[in-house]
Write a protein that holds these residues in place. Structure first.
Motif, PDB file in Angstrom:
ATOM      1  N   LEU A  19      -2.765   9.725  10.526  1.00  0.00           N
ATOM      2  CA  LEU A  19      -1.702   9.061  10.079  1.00  0.00           C
ATOM      3  C   LEU A  19      -1.200   9.493   8.694  1.00  0.00           C
ATOM      4  O   LEU A  19       0.169   9.676   8.555  1.00  0.00           O
ATOM      5  N   CYS A  50      -2.689  -0.890   7.991  1.00  0.00           N
ATOM      6  CA  CYS A  50      -1.186  -0.413   8.114  1.00  0.00           C
ATOM      7  C   CYS A  50      -1.154   0.993   7.253  1.00  0.00           C
ATOM      8  O   CYS A  50      -1.600   0.813   6.155  1.00  0.00           O
ATOM      9  N   LEU A 104      11.524   6.940  11.122  1.00  0.00           N
ATOM     10  CA  LEU A 104      11.387   7.573  12.638  1.00  0.00           C
ATOM     11  C   LEU A 104      12.470   8.278  13.112  1.00  0.00           C
ATOM     12  O   LEU A 104      13.563   8.071  12.975  1.00  0.00           O
ATOM     13  N   ARG A 149       7.099  11.662  18.827  1.00  0.00           N
ATOM     14  CA  ARG A 149       5.797  11.264  18.268  1.00  0.00           C
ATOM     15  C   ARG A 149       4.517  11.905  19.015  1.00  0.00           C
ATOM     16  O   ARG A 149       3.420  11.254  18.649  1.00  0.00           O
ATOM     17  N   LEU A 161      -0.959  13.006  16.863  1.00  0.00           N
ATOM     18  CA  LEU A 161      -0.690  11.479  17.209  1.00  0.00           C
ATOM     19  C   LEU A 161      -1.232  10.996  18.571  1.00  0.00           C
ATOM     20  O   LEU A 161      -1.590  10.050  18.948  1.00  0.00           O
ATOM     21  N   ARG A 218      -3.553   7.851  19.331  1.00  0.00           N
ATOM     22  CA  ARG A 218      -3.527   7.057  20.061  1.00  0.00           C
ATOM     23  C   ARG A 218      -4.414   6.931  20.968  1.00  0.00           C
ATOM     24  O   ARG A 218      -5.106   5.644  21.500  1.00  0.00           O
ATOM     25  N   GLU A 264       1.165   0.612  16.624  1.00  0.00           N
ATOM     26  CA  GLU A 264       2.645   0.497  17.093  1.00  0.00           C
ATOM     27  C   GLU A 264       3.419   1.116  15.643  1.00  0.00           C
ATOM     28  O   GLU A 264       2.855   0.696  14.713  1.00  0.00           O
ATOM     29  N   TRP A 265       4.127   1.851  16.031  1.00  0.00           N
ATOM     30  CA  TRP A 265       5.016   2.570  14.885  1.00  0.00           C
ATOM     31  C   TRP A 265       6.537   1.702  14.973  1.00  0.00           C
ATOM     32  O   TRP A 265       7.074   1.443  15.794  1.00  0.00           O
ATOM     33  N   LYS A 266       6.793   1.269  13.595  1.00  0.00           N
ATOM     34  CA  LYS A 266       7.816   0.643  13.434  1.00  0.00           C
ATOM     35  C   LYS A 266       8.597   1.135  12.154  1.00  0.00           C
ATOM     36  O   LYS A 266       8.137   1.833  11.207  1.00  0.00           O
ATOM     37  N   THR A 305       8.510   4.722   7.401  1.00  0.00           N
ATOM     38  CA  THR A 305       7.509   4.150   8.617  1.00  0.00           C
ATOM     39  C   THR A 305       6.369   3.487   8.458  1.00  0.00           C
ATOM     40  O   THR A 305       5.961   3.879   7.327  1.00  0.00           O
ATOM     41  N   ARG A 306       6.353   2.431   9.477  1.00  0.00           N
ATOM     42  CA  ARG A 306       5.026   1.757   9.229  1.00  0.00           C
ATOM     43  C   ARG A 306       4.401   1.999  10.656  1.00  0.00           C
ATOM     44  O   ARG A 306       4.977   1.937  11.598  1.00  0.00           O
ATOM     45  N   VAL A 307       3.061   2.205  10.374  1.00  0.00           N
ATOM     46  CA  VAL A 307       2.107   2.208  11.728  1.00  0.00           C
ATOM     47  C   VAL A 307       1.101   1.141  11.636  1.00  0.00           C
ATOM     48  O   VAL A 307       0.177   1.212  10.574  1.00  0.00           O
TER      49      VAL A 307
END
Length: 494
Positions: free
Chosen positions: A399, A434, A442, A448, A453, A457, A469-471, A478-480
């Motif tokens: 990440l 996080c 994104l 992705r 990645l 996953r 979750e990607w946000k 980006t936040r993962v």
């Protein structure tokens, strides 16, 4: 675990060390119960003139006379006068008549626990007299030893703060073997198990009438391995514990000096054959060393593989091939770092904060050496099960690498790593991780699912049994977010 003196702490007037002395007593009074063939109860006076039971121990050398638990209850009316008398006289008091019940005859003795001239509590000894057989020499010796120890309690001489008490792995017990000596260290009596223990060491003669120190000295083949406490234990001069080994047999010894008001008049030595116990411990030590060596060699081999991948990448003409080998090199190096941590100890848990602290910054630097990328870490991972260490370290590495190479491509920025642990309503402990960046954010299309990645996953959902979750990050980037339940082993670890 509650301390047994807690019920009386509000009104007990203990002096310095009094409470600790009573705890030493209860930690070691199984010895007296076994020697006396009797149940022991510890009574403490209450403000209203009664007594409350603080502790109770049953003998392992005979049956108990109390099948129900009475700790915390008030003293019986028929027992109170004897306990009162012992408290006043500060001497051992025995009931004048046998306390006959519907099932058995019972001899009761009240023994005051005296320290610095004050009676702190009273022990009552309850021995079944319903058996009509003549007691053996072993029983008579055991009971005399119990009386001597209880008499020392009335003088504040036992338990001794220098004496090891409580349950300890391999500690000798009465049933393992007992030797009684006089003040000169001459054996007066040795139980059958005590004699057998020394015969396994190589002594074939009777122990009685001989010096235990001389017997032990004659059995030791390697004088360099002698514990410095051994002479004081086998002469009964100090209340210590030691161990001797001869002919592959290990014998644990514990000495208890017997004293009166003026002098030491003898000693008890408890002995136990701990050969099998020590053999198993050595096997465990050997296995532990082997496991550590395996982790160390795996780490070295992985570092060699990473070095080979680095050399191979330098020979590649294609940028894509070179990049692929460099990514493989980083993944192998991450696994090697985990094995390096595991090789330093064999605890069930790993201090993941120490592990990831180095890896986090290194991952960002290696991903793009030419960029100025800041790394910030907050929160605590804490100790994690060792099964989580490798997959979670790989996930974070992927990440962070992805954030630097894609989110912060050719630009300055920051990568954040945060961790927190909390309990859910069902009492399961959850780790939330996080990884965030302040990069381009994104992509609009679903791009992705590169190899890195896909690895992430798979590791999170299959190996760690968690969710990812990607946000979009507030303020850009980006936040993962990863959520892992720690109260179960990762999938595939069994």
């Amino acid at each position: 675990m509650a301390i047994f003196t807690d019920p009386i702490k509000d009104y007990a007037e203990f002096g310095p060390g009094d409470a600790e002395w009573l705890h030493l007593l209860v930690g070691d009074w199984q010895l007296i119960a076994d020697l006396a063939f009797a149940d022991l109860a510890l009574w403490f006076p209450t403000p209203d003139g009664s007594y409350v039971a603080l502790a109770h121990v049953r003998p392992s050398t005979t049956h108990t006379v109390f099948h129900s638990d009475f700790v915390g209850e008030r003293i019986r009316a028929d027992l109170k006068p004897l306990v009162d008398l012992a408290r006043q006289t500060q001497t051992i008091e025995r009931s004048r008549e046998s306390d006959w019940t519907t099932e058995m005859a019972m001899r009761v003795e009240a023994v005051p626990m005296v320290r610095n001239g004050r009676t702190l509590a009273i022990i009552t000894s309850h021995m079944d007299l319903s058996s009509s057989r003549m007691p053996s020499r072993l029983e008579l010796t055991y009971r005399q030893c119990a009386y001597d120890l209880l008499h020392m309690c009335t003088l504040g001489l036992w338990p001794d703060f220098a004496s090891p008490t409580g349950s300890r792995r391999g500690a000798p017990r009465v049933g393992d073997g007992l030797i009684r000596m006089d003040a000169e260290g001459i054996v007066q009596y040795a139980s059958p198990n005590g004699v057998s223990a020394f015969r396994r060491l190589g002594d074939v003669e009777s122990l009685e009438g001989r010096s235990l120190a001389e017997i032990t000295t004659g059995l030791l083949k390697d004088r360099r391995m002698v514990d410095e406490t051994l002479p004081l234990v086998v002469t009964g001069r100090m209340p210590w514990r030691t161990e001797i080994e001869s002919r592959g047999v290990s014998l644990s010894l514990r000495a208890i000096p017997l004293r009166n008001e003026t002098e030491r008049f003898g000693a008890l030595v408890l002995c136990r054959d701990v050969s099998e116990l020590r053999r198993r411990e050595m096997e465990l030590v050997s296995k532990d060393a082997t496991i550590r060596e395996i982790h160390h060699r795996v780490k070295n081999n992985l570092q060699t593989v990473a070095a080979l991948l680095r050399m191979q990448s330098r020979r590649m003409v294609s940028d894509e091939a070179k990049q692929g080998l460099e990514q493989a090199m980083r993944r192998v190096a991450t696994i090697a770092l985990v094995h390096e941590t595991l090789s330093q100890g064999l605890a069930q848990n790993v201090d993941f904060d120490e592990l990831i602290g180095r890896q986090f910054r290194l991952s960002a630097e290696v991903a793009s050496p030419s960029q100025k990328v800041r790394t910030e870490r907050s929160g605590d991972f804490g100790e994690l099960p060792s099964e989580f260490a490798t997959p979670l370290a790989l996930v974070i590495n992927e990440l962070v690498t992805n954030a630097v190479e894609h989110g912060l491509h050719d630009r300055k920025g920051t990568v954040w790593l945060t961790a927190s642990r909390k309990r859910r309503e069902d009492n399961a402990e959850v780790l939330n991780v996080c990884v965030a960046d302040d990069g381009v954010g994104l992509p609009e299309e679903n791009g992705r699912e590169g190899l890195g990645l896909q690895i992430v996953r798979t590791l999170v959902t299959s190996e760690l049994g968690g969710s990812i979750e990607w946000k979009p990050r507030a303020g850009g980037g980006t936040r993962v977010e990863i959520s892992l339940v720690l109260d179960h082993a990762p999938a595939g670890s069994g």
